[in-house]
Design a protein around this motif. Sequence first.
Motif, mmCIF file in Angstrom:
data_model
loop_
_atom_site.group_PDB
_atom_site.id
_atom_site.type_symbol
_atom_site.label_atom_id
_atom_site.label_comp_id
_atom_site.label_asym_id
_atom_site.label_seq_id
_atom_site.Cartn_x
_atom_site.Cartn_y
_atom_site.Cartn_z
ATOM 1 N N ARG A 1 0.844 -1.525 0.217
ATOM 2 C CA ARG A 1 0.024 -0.002 -0.084
ATOM 3 C C ARG A 1 0.959 1.157 -0.012
ATOM 4 O O ARG A 1 0.368 2.379 -0.048
ATOM 5 N N SER A 2 2.183 1.089 -0.040
ATOM 6 C CA SER A 2 3.111 2.494 0.036
ATOM 7 C C SER A 2 2.968 2.993 -1.212
ATOM 8 O O SER A 2 2.416 2.688 -2.276
ATOM 9 N N HIS A 3 3.262 4.429 -1.129
ATOM 10 C CA HIS A 3 2.848 5.165 -2.250
ATOM 11 C C HIS A 3 3.668 5.183 -3.578
ATOM 12 O O HIS A 3 3.246 5.469 -4.607
ATOM 13 N N THR A 4 4.827 4.194 -3.624
ATOM 14 C CA THR A 4 5.531 3.917 -4.680
ATOM 15 C C THR A 4 4.373 3.328 -5.704
ATOM 16 O O THR A 4 4.472 3.372 -6.815
ATOM 17 N N GLY A 5 3.316 2.562 -5.214
ATOM 18 C CA GLY A 5 2.545 1.781 -6.091
ATOM 19 C C GLY A 5 1.780 2.876 -6.943
ATOM 20 O O GLY A 5 1.186 2.162 -7.929
ATOM 21 N N GLU B 1 3.379 6.159 -12.060
ATOM 22 C CA GLU B 1 2.823 5.755 -13.151
ATOM 23 C C GLU B 1 3.792 5.435 -14.311
ATOM 24 O O GLU B 1 3.824 4.349 -15.095
ATOM 25 N N GLY B 2 4.493 6.490 -14.637
ATOM 26 C CA GLY B 2 5.133 6.663 -15.903
ATOM 27 C C GLY B 2 6.522 5.875 -16.351
ATOM 28 O O GLY B 2 6.511 5.100 -17.504
ATOM 29 N N GLY B 3 7.344 5.696 -15.411
ATOM 30 C CA GLY B 3 8.419 4.815 -15.640
ATOM 31 C C GLY B 3 9.617 5.032 -14.924
ATOM 32 O O GLY B 3 9.792 5.973 -14.097
ATOM 33 N N GLY C 1 15.393 7.137 -0.857
ATOM 34 C CA GLY C 1 14.368 7.496 -1.294
ATOM 35 C C GLY C 1 13.869 8.780 -1.332
ATOM 36 O O GLY C 1 14.805 9.564 -0.931
ATOM 37 N N GLU C 2 12.672 9.038 -1.504
ATOM 38 C CA GLU C 2 12.075 10.538 -1.383
ATOM 39 C C GLU C 2 12.264 11.241 -0.310
ATOM 40 O O GLU C 2 12.471 12.618 -0.295
ATOM 41 N N CYS C 3 12.415 10.597 1.021
ATOM 42 C CA CYS C 3 12.521 11.293 2.298
ATOM 43 C C CYS C 3 14.168 11.816 2.175
ATOM 44 O O CYS C 3 14.495 12.666 3.095
ATOM 45 N N ALA D 1 12.852 9.213 -10.056
ATOM 46 C CA ALA D 1 12.631 9.059 -8.638
ATOM 47 C C ALA D 1 12.822 7.638 -8.454
ATOM 48 O O ALA D 1 13.391 7.019 -7.374
ATOM 49 N N LEU D 2 12.201 6.823 -9.310
ATOM 50 C CA LEU D 2 12.236 5.226 -9.261
ATOM 51 C C LEU D 2 13.493 4.789 -9.122
ATOM 52 O O LEU D 2 14.070 3.863 -8.237
ATOM 53 N N PRO D 3 14.573 5.186 -10.104
ATOM 54 C CA PRO D 3 15.744 4.661 -10.071
ATOM 55 C C PRO D 3 16.678 5.104 -8.931
ATOM 56 O O PRO D 3 17.348 4.395 -8.393
HETATM 57 C C1 LIG Z 1 1.055 9.634 -8.210
HETATM 58 C C2 LIG Z 1 2.771 9.612 -8.334
HETATM 59 C C3 LIG Z 1 3.248 9.074 -9.396
HETATM 60 C C4 LIG Z 1 4.705 9.128 -9.604
HETATM 61 N N1 LIG Z 1 5.212 8.367 -11.021
HETATM 62 C C5 LIG Z 1 6.586 8.253 -11.032
HETATM 63 C C6 LIG Z 1 7.133 7.806 -12.157
HETATM 64 O O1 LIG Z 1 6.472 7.263 -13.040
HETATM 65 N N2 LIG Z 1 8.594 7.715 -12.022
HETATM 66 C C7 LIG Z 1 9.234 8.006 -11.133
HETATM 67 O O2 LIG Z 1 10.562 7.973 -11.288
HETATM 68 N N3 LIG Z 1 8.708 8.477 -9.938
HETATM 69 C C8 LIG Z 1 7.408 8.593 -10.045
HETATM 70 N N4 LIG Z 1 6.987 9.175 -8.787
HETATM 71 C C9 LIG Z 1 7.683 9.629 -7.614
HETATM 72 C C10 LIG Z 1 8.192 8.273 -6.922
HETATM 73 O O3 LIG Z 1 7.100 7.344 -7.017
HETATM 74 C C11 LIG Z 1 8.209 8.402 -5.479
HETATM 75 O O4 LIG Z 1 9.148 9.521 -5.212
HETATM 76 C C12 LIG Z 1 8.654 7.122 -4.915
HETATM 77 O O5 LIG Z 1 7.815 6.021 -5.085
HETATM 78 C C13 LIG Z 1 8.752 7.388 -3.403
HETATM 79 O O6 LIG Z 1 9.247 6.099 -2.783
HETATM 80 P P1 LIG Z 1 9.671 5.843 -1.223
HETATM 81 O O7 LIG Z 1 10.091 4.429 -1.159
HETATM 82 O O8 LIG Z 1 10.675 6.803 -1.003
HETATM 83 O O9 LIG Z 1 8.531 6.224 -0.458
HETATM 84 P P2 LIG Z 1 6.852 5.387 -0.366
HETATM 85 O O10 LIG Z 1 6.615 4.493 -1.521
HETATM 86 O O11 LIG Z 1 5.966 6.566 -0.186
HETATM 87 O O12 LIG Z 1 7.013 4.593 0.932
HETATM 88 C C14 LIG Z 1 7.065 5.173 2.033
HETATM 89 C C15 LIG Z 1 6.980 3.993 3.384
HETATM 90 O O13 LIG Z 1 7.229 4.603 4.346
HETATM 91 C C16 LIG Z 1 6.382 4.118 5.398
HETATM 92 N N5 LIG Z 1 6.204 4.868 6.494
HETATM 93 C C17 LIG Z 1 6.054 6.364 6.463
HETATM 94 N N6 LIG Z 1 6.429 6.888 7.710
HETATM 95 C C18 LIG Z 1 6.471 5.994 8.641
HETATM 96 C C19 LIG Z 1 6.522 5.809 9.864
HETATM 97 N N7 LIG Z 1 6.393 7.112 10.719
HETATM 98 N N8 LIG Z 1 6.443 4.727 10.472
HETATM 99 C C20 LIG Z 1 6.711 3.529 9.859
HETATM 100 N N9 LIG Z 1 6.505 3.529 8.411
HETATM 101 C C21 LIG Z 1 6.287 4.703 7.817
HETATM 102 C C22 LIG Z 1 5.234 4.003 4.610
HETATM 103 O O14 LIG Z 1 4.122 2.905 5.131
HETATM 104 C C23 LIG Z 1 5.478 3.527 3.299
HETATM 105 O O15 LIG Z 1 5.852 2.090 3.449
HETATM 106 C C24 LIG Z 1 5.494 9.541 -8.611
HETATM 107 C C25 LIG Z 1 5.002 9.866 -7.566
HETATM 108 C C26 LIG Z 1 3.526 10.080 -7.474
HETATM 109 C C27 LIG Z 1 2.944 10.712 -6.093
#
Ligand SMILES: Cc1cc2nc3c(=O)[nH]c(=O)nc-3n(C[C@H](O)[C@H](O)[C@H](O)COP(=O)(O)OP(=O)(O)OC[C@H]3O[C@@H](n4cnc5c(N)ncnc54)[C@H](O)[C@@H]3O)c2cc1C
Length: 641
Positions: free
Chosen positions: A50-54, A57-59, A380-382, A397-399
């Motif tokens: 359910r994480s927002h990476t899901g 869309e684009g690649g 990652g994004e943080c 961002a995905l790479p």
């Molecule tokens: C709609 C959308 C489309 C995108 N499309 C693309 C694309 O096509 N190509 C691309 O390169 N980038 C894309 N991006 C950007 C990219 O998807 C995100 O930057 C990236 O997925 C973030 O991944 P992450 O692993 O850093 O964080 P997330 O996937 O957001 O995961 C964060 C994790 O941290 C956990 N978490 C957060 N806070 C806590 C806490 N306090 N305690 C415990 N767990 C916590 C959550 O449960 C989750 O598991 C898109 C972004 C969005 C919003």
Amino acid sequence: MVQQLESAYKIMHEHDVIVVGAGGAGLRAAVAADEAGADVALVSKLHPVRSHTGAAEGGINAALRDGDSWESHAYDTMKGSDYLGDAPAIETLCQDSPGEVVQLENWGMAFSRDDDGRMSQRPFGGLSFPRTTYAGAETGHHLLHTLYEQVVKRGIQVYDEWYVTRLAVTDHDDPEERECRGVVAYELQTGELDAFAARNGVILATGGPGQVYDHTTNAVANTGDGPAMAYRAGVPLEDMEFVQFHPTTLPSTGVLITEGVRGEGGILYNAEGERFMFEGGYANNVGELASRDVVARAELTEIQEGRGIEDDYVHLDMRHLGEERIVDRLENIVHLSEDFEGVDPLEKPMPVKPGQHYQMGGIEVSENGETCIAGLYAAGECACVSVHGSNRLGGNALPELIVFGARAGRHAAGEEMEPASVATGPSAGIDTADVDTPVSPGALGPDEREAVADGRPTEADGSRASDGDARADGGAVAVAAGETVERALEAERRRVDRLLNGDGDRRHAEIRSKLQKAMTRNVNVFRNEEGLKQALRDVRAAREAYADVGVSDPSSTFNTDLIHTIETRNLIDLAEAITLSALARTEFRGAHWREGYQERDDENWIRHTMLSWNEGTPELYYTPVDLQGENEEYEPQIRSY
Ligand SMILES: Cc1cc2nc3c(=O)[nH]c(=O)nc-3n(C[C@H](O)[C@H](O)[C@H](O)COP(=O)(O)OP(=O)(O)OC[C@H]3O[C@@H](n4cnc5c(N)ncnc54)[C@H](O)[C@@H]3O)c2cc1C
């Protein structure tokens, strides 16, 4: 490295590496740490898939084909960053991305394919080669499931629906001497707070802070918990003023319409039916495929000058691509537009406008994911490594998740790696900034400090650990590590008790909503000094209201009222960091547009903004940008498309 945690302090959970967050970055980090031989745990407030990476869309950008090269990808990324990315990090991203993408393919990720069987690639904004590798318009969904399969296959321990509320960090005065020994987390199902001790390290992979704004493509869970906790524990936040506003979001919800639509040939029109990216002279060479900041500003200029539709949005038309191609490559977009906006894009153009999408800044880290606190990593994004500088290219961002997630995982597991070349921590700073602010940002009176105390242990909450001298011998370290984690747990119990049983009568929803509106109003695509100062006053008001916050739901099972209240505190700190950093930067670079400062000022501003929490009184300083690549020094050029 802490070998054993015993003594009077009973730690509930203990692992070599604790990864906080199970999106793309966290999952990749966990798999890499496991491969390097560590005992790994993933702690996540959401179930991993359910994480927002899901939602991505684009690649994924990767130089995979003949005619393309990592050098070309690096050049595009540096140009897209408006010369604020660090060359060693950018080059690592571009060199490692192809191998990571092939690794995903080997793990079974269902990439879209050309007729000859090769992984398909599409054009994306700001890229000089069509190198965005994709899986329909659901790339993130496939990526997340592929990585989660690897986690399950390896038997990595997952604590899902555990919300990490605090880092357990030692109490040295100098942040660069502190060590992270674990985390405290709240189990959503039971309402229990527990301590998690990390023998080697903690990796923050908590995603973006999009909920700072009210019109965002980010999920409700994207509240920037990791950056806020790291900041308060003493790690600087880097380049927070650079917030990406995506040009194509649905007006009523903020749901994203991928750049892949424009990559496939989608066209933007204003109310007068003009293809304004060309006809308005915004990007004479590539039109709709200019970098995101350029397209977002063009749309808002059209709307502000009266050529928007209903004074609110523009049109994105893909009907000319034909149903077969749309359904083959962009089917998800058809559903999103129909479900969230009631528009069938096979029949009509989609309404779109800019919305908050991505945070370029974040926790300052090296290419190996290290922060200035020993044992604390981020990916990652943080995190801010920094590959995106002042503007991220779509598909980069995905790479970043997989390249730097893997590196952080390996380093935290103790694998021998090249030392990082990007320096971190306050001692890498070059000078401090004196900013004229309308209110005293961050500073808390004693009562507020008590009410919102978080991050490392403080004297105010009686949880200060005394293990500063204990690191000289291993046995002492073991005891001290347990003590640090246990005391963090005690402090957190007091905080949660105060929120649940104290007499605070302000509600998180009201505070959060006002904060989000203030940020959307004044810290958006177009910024000016008075607006930024007003936003700081609004953040201050939110901080004061929060000192009186209380939770009305007393239950111990799935108490989202409590979780949202804790998250709101994080949003306040990050809103302030974004606004303060934006107020200080008096130039126009990438996503940061400032009225009265309409030029990119390379002489004074090729430098990273750093913000230190500084015990609640934020301090701004700067560090140099590293433009020296492996083969060449990147020469800042005019960024036109
Ligand atoms: C709609 C959308 C489309 C995108 N499309 C693309 C694309 O096509 N190509 C691309 O390169 N980038 C894309 N991006 C950007 C990219 O998807 C995100 O930057 C990236 O997925 C973030 O991944 P992450 O692993 O850093 O964080 P997330 O996937 O957001 O995961 C964060 C994790 O941290 C956990 N978490 C957060 N806070 C806590 C806490 N306090 N305690 C415990 N767990 C916590 C959550 O449960 C989750 O598991 C898109 C972004 C969005 C919003």
